[in-house]
Design a protein around this motif. Structure first.
Motif, short mmCIF file in Angstrom:
data_model
loop_
_atom_site.label_atom_id
_atom_site.label_comp_id
_atom_site.label_asym_id
_atom_site.label_seq_id
_atom_site.Cartn_x
_atom_site.Cartn_y
_atom_site.Cartn_z
N LEU A 118 74.73 16.45 44.69
CA LEU A 118 73.57 15.60 44.93
C LEU A 118 73.91 14.11 44.94
N THR A 119 75.16 13.77 44.70
CA THR A 119 75.56 12.36 44.65
C THR A 119 76.62 12.06 45.70
N ARG A 120 76.47 12.63 46.88
CA ARG A 120 77.49 12.47 47.92
C ARG A 120 77.52 11.04 48.47
N ARG A 121 76.38 10.38 48.49
CA ARG A 121 76.35 9.00 48.98
C ARG A 121 76.93 8.06 47.93
N ASP A 122 77.78 7.12 48.36
CA ASP A 122 78.45 6.23 47.43
C ASP A 122 77.48 5.39 46.63
N ASP A 123 76.43 4.89 47.29
CA ASP A 123 75.48 4.04 46.56
C ASP A 123 74.73 4.84 45.50
N VAL A 124 74.40 6.10 45.81
CA VAL A 124 73.74 6.94 44.81
C VAL A 124 74.68 7.23 43.65
N LEU A 125 75.94 7.53 43.96
CA LEU A 125 76.91 7.82 42.91
C LEU A 125 77.09 6.63 41.98
N ARG A 126 77.20 5.42 42.54
CA ARG A 126 77.39 4.24 41.70
C ARG A 126 76.21 4.04 40.76
N ILE A 127 75.01 4.24 41.27
CA ILE A 127 73.81 4.08 40.43
C ILE A 127 73.79 5.13 39.33
N VAL A 128 74.07 6.37 39.71
CA VAL A 128 74.04 7.46 38.73
C VAL A 128 75.08 7.24 37.64
N LEU A 129 76.31 6.86 38.02
CA LEU A 129 77.36 6.64 37.02
C LEU A 129 77.02 5.46 36.11
N ALA A 130 76.43 4.41 36.67
CA ALA A 130 76.04 3.26 35.86
C ALA A 130 74.97 3.65 34.84
N VAL A 131 73.98 4.41 35.31
CA VAL A 131 72.92 4.86 34.40
C VAL A 131 73.50 5.79 33.34
N CYS A 132 74.38 6.70 33.76
CA CYS A 132 75.00 7.62 32.81
C CYS A 132 75.79 6.87 31.73
N ALA A 133 76.58 5.89 32.15
CA ALA A 133 77.37 5.13 31.18
C ALA A 133 76.47 4.37 30.21
N ALA A 134 75.38 3.79 30.73
CA ALA A 134 74.45 3.07 29.86
C ALA A 134 73.79 4.01 28.87
N MET A 135 73.38 5.18 29.35
CA MET A 135 72.74 6.14 28.47
C MET A 135 73.75 6.73 27.48
N LEU A 136 75.00 6.84 27.88
CA LEU A 136 76.03 7.30 26.95
C LEU A 136 76.12 6.34 25.77
N VAL A 137 76.09 5.04 26.07
CA VAL A 137 76.12 4.03 25.00
C VAL A 137 74.90 4.18 24.10
N VAL A 138 73.74 4.37 24.70
CA VAL A 138 72.51 4.49 23.92
C VAL A 138 72.55 5.72 23.01
N TYR A 139 72.87 6.87 23.59
CA TYR A 139 72.87 8.11 22.83
C TYR A 139 73.95 8.10 21.75
N ALA A 140 75.14 7.62 22.10
CA ALA A 140 76.22 7.58 21.11
C ALA A 140 75.88 6.62 19.99
N SER A 141 75.30 5.45 20.31
CA SER A 141 74.92 4.49 19.28
C SER A 141 73.89 5.08 18.34
N LEU A 142 72.88 5.74 18.90
CA LEU A 142 71.86 6.37 18.07
C LEU A 142 72.47 7.46 17.19
N ALA A 143 73.43 8.21 17.74
CA ALA A 143 74.09 9.25 16.94
C ALA A 143 74.89 8.62 15.80
N PHE A 144 75.62 7.54 16.09
CA PHE A 144 76.40 6.89 15.05
C PHE A 144 75.50 6.25 13.98
N LEU A 145 74.27 5.89 14.37
CA LEU A 145 73.32 5.33 13.42
C LEU A 145 72.55 6.40 12.66
N GLY A 146 72.78 7.66 13.02
CA GLY A 146 72.09 8.74 12.35
C GLY A 146 70.69 8.98 12.84
#
Length: 406
Positions: free
Chosen positions: A374-402
């Motif tokens: 579903l992410t064959r278009r380069d612009d879609v892939l860039r947006i998805v990966l950017a959102v994923c990386a940002a959410m990874l930071v959010v989820y990991a930070s919340l996990a580290f904070l308990g």
């Protein structure tokens, strides 16, 4: 796989030699290792650790600021915030079991299956490594995570994904919001590697590979037993046209995950007098919980958002996305992948407690194949990966904070 979805390259379309067990109408291809995107695999592996490290630094800063403010207002009351690290949450249990055994961590430890602690103990017997269980666990998991993503890329290429789609699988697997558990002392990397091994064995008719990986998967996590269903579906294909010895090999591949589960249950029966105790512990309300109506479970999670239950509310959008991806999967991937993903998603949704649900869905790798399609278009892939990386930071930070259960 449907060519309109993944657009296999011309090289992928070449006829392949039939795998062991008879001709395969799917035209399976076994790609050389040199065709794997090792550069992407290496960069993505590093990116996961960099982003997770940034999340920990952010959590540490937030924890320090909140602790300072709390101490100023309530100097005699202990701070309610609990900063954890790479050995927090389930990782601490695995490290404790590897160090002290199940008897040394209390009865609740039995809900964690034994394969990962056994691997850690096996490495710890090397002279000079004794007493460093936590470090061994982290090093082992991070090494296995590299192999897991590489094996996932190999399976993607074998199934007909072109090089670009395979690279997308690699990056999505490495930057998905729950991917920080590939850095912690969790079973995700080991589980993912074994699941890939099971499907590689099933799809190539290498039944011995599927049986070995299935047995170990059953010893790795309680949901390992769900691999029986896709194994049975693949084993039934062309069953009437194969020899008796091949039927026995297929049966071994089907029964292996259940055998791994049963081995742990047998040990629990001998040690604690209850073969189902590991499963009973999983069904506690504070953990997965007993079986419930999925609609009621999701509605309770939605209401949790309204009442400020952040961790519970975070599960809802991802579970909704998994259902959408499951529908796409049913139209694009082989039935065995869809069956396994459907059973895993159903197991998550029927539990009264949705904690760790994203992690369980993430551990079902066919979702990554669908996301890559579903992410064959380069612009879609860039947006998805950017959102994923940002959410990874959010989820990991919340996990580290308990504040979030990974």
């Amino acid at each position: 796989m449907r060519s309109w979805f993944f657009s296999p390259s011309a090289a992928d379309a070449r006829p392949a030699q039939p795998p062991r067990g008879g001709p395969d109408p799917r035209g399976w291809r076994t790609p050389p290792l040199r065709t794997l995107p090792l550069r992407d695999i290496t960069l993505a592996w590093c990116a996961t650790r960099i982003v997770t490290g940034a999340a920990y630094a952010l959590a540490r800063y937030i924890s320090g600021q909140l602790a300072a403010g709390h101490d100023a207002l309530h100097p005699t009351v202990a701070t309610p915030f609990r900063l954890t690290g790479l050995l927090g949450w389930d990782a601490g249990w695995y490290a404790g079991i590897a160090e002290h055994g199940y008897a040394g961590v209390g009865g609740q430890g039995l809900r964690f299956f034994p394969l990962l602690p056994l691997l850690v103990r096996a490495v710890a017997v090397v002279p000079g490594l004794g007493g460093h269980t936590g470090g061994i666990l982290l090093v082992l998991v991070n090494m296995i995570s590299f192999v897991f993503v590489a094996a996932l890329a190999w399976l993607a290429r074998s199934e007909g994904l072109d090089p670009a789609a395979t690279s997308r699988v690699v990056w999505l697997a490495s930057l998905a919001p729950p991917a920080f558990v590939l850095v912690m002392g969790y079973t995700e990397a080991l589980w993912g590697l074994l699941a890939v091994g099971v499907f590689a064995g099933l799809r190539t008719r290498r039944w011995e590979l599927a049986a070995v990986c299935g047995l170990l998967a059953g010893l790795c996590r309680p949901v390992g037993i769900l691999l029986v269903a896709p194994a049975a579906l693949e084993a039934l294909r062309g069953l009437g046209a194969v020899a008796r010895t091949d039927r026995l090999r297929r049966a071994a591949a089907v029964l292996a995950p259940a055998a791994g589960f049963a081995l742990f249950g047998l040990w629990a029966q001998i040690a604690y007098g209850d073969a189902l105790l590991p499963l009973r512990l999983q069904r506690q309300e504070s953990l997965h919980g007993s079986s419930s109506n999925p609609a009621a479970v999701l509605w309770a999670a939605v209401r949790g958002i309204i009442h400020g239950q952040v961790g519970t509310g975070l599960h809802v959008p991802w579970l909704a996305l998994s259902v959408v991806l499951l529908v796409v999967m049913a139209r694009t991937l082989p039935a065995s992948y869809t069956l396994w993903a459907a059973l895993t998603t159903a197991a998550v949704l029927t539990g009264s407690n949705l904690d760790s649900s994203e992690r369980y869905v993430y551990g079902t790798f066919p979702y990554l194949f669908v996301a890559a399609g579903l992410t064959r278009r380069d612009d879609v892939l860039r947006i998805v990966l950017a959102v994923c990386a940002a959410m990874l930071v959010v989820y990991a930070s919340l996990a580290f904070l308990g504040l979030y259960v990974p």
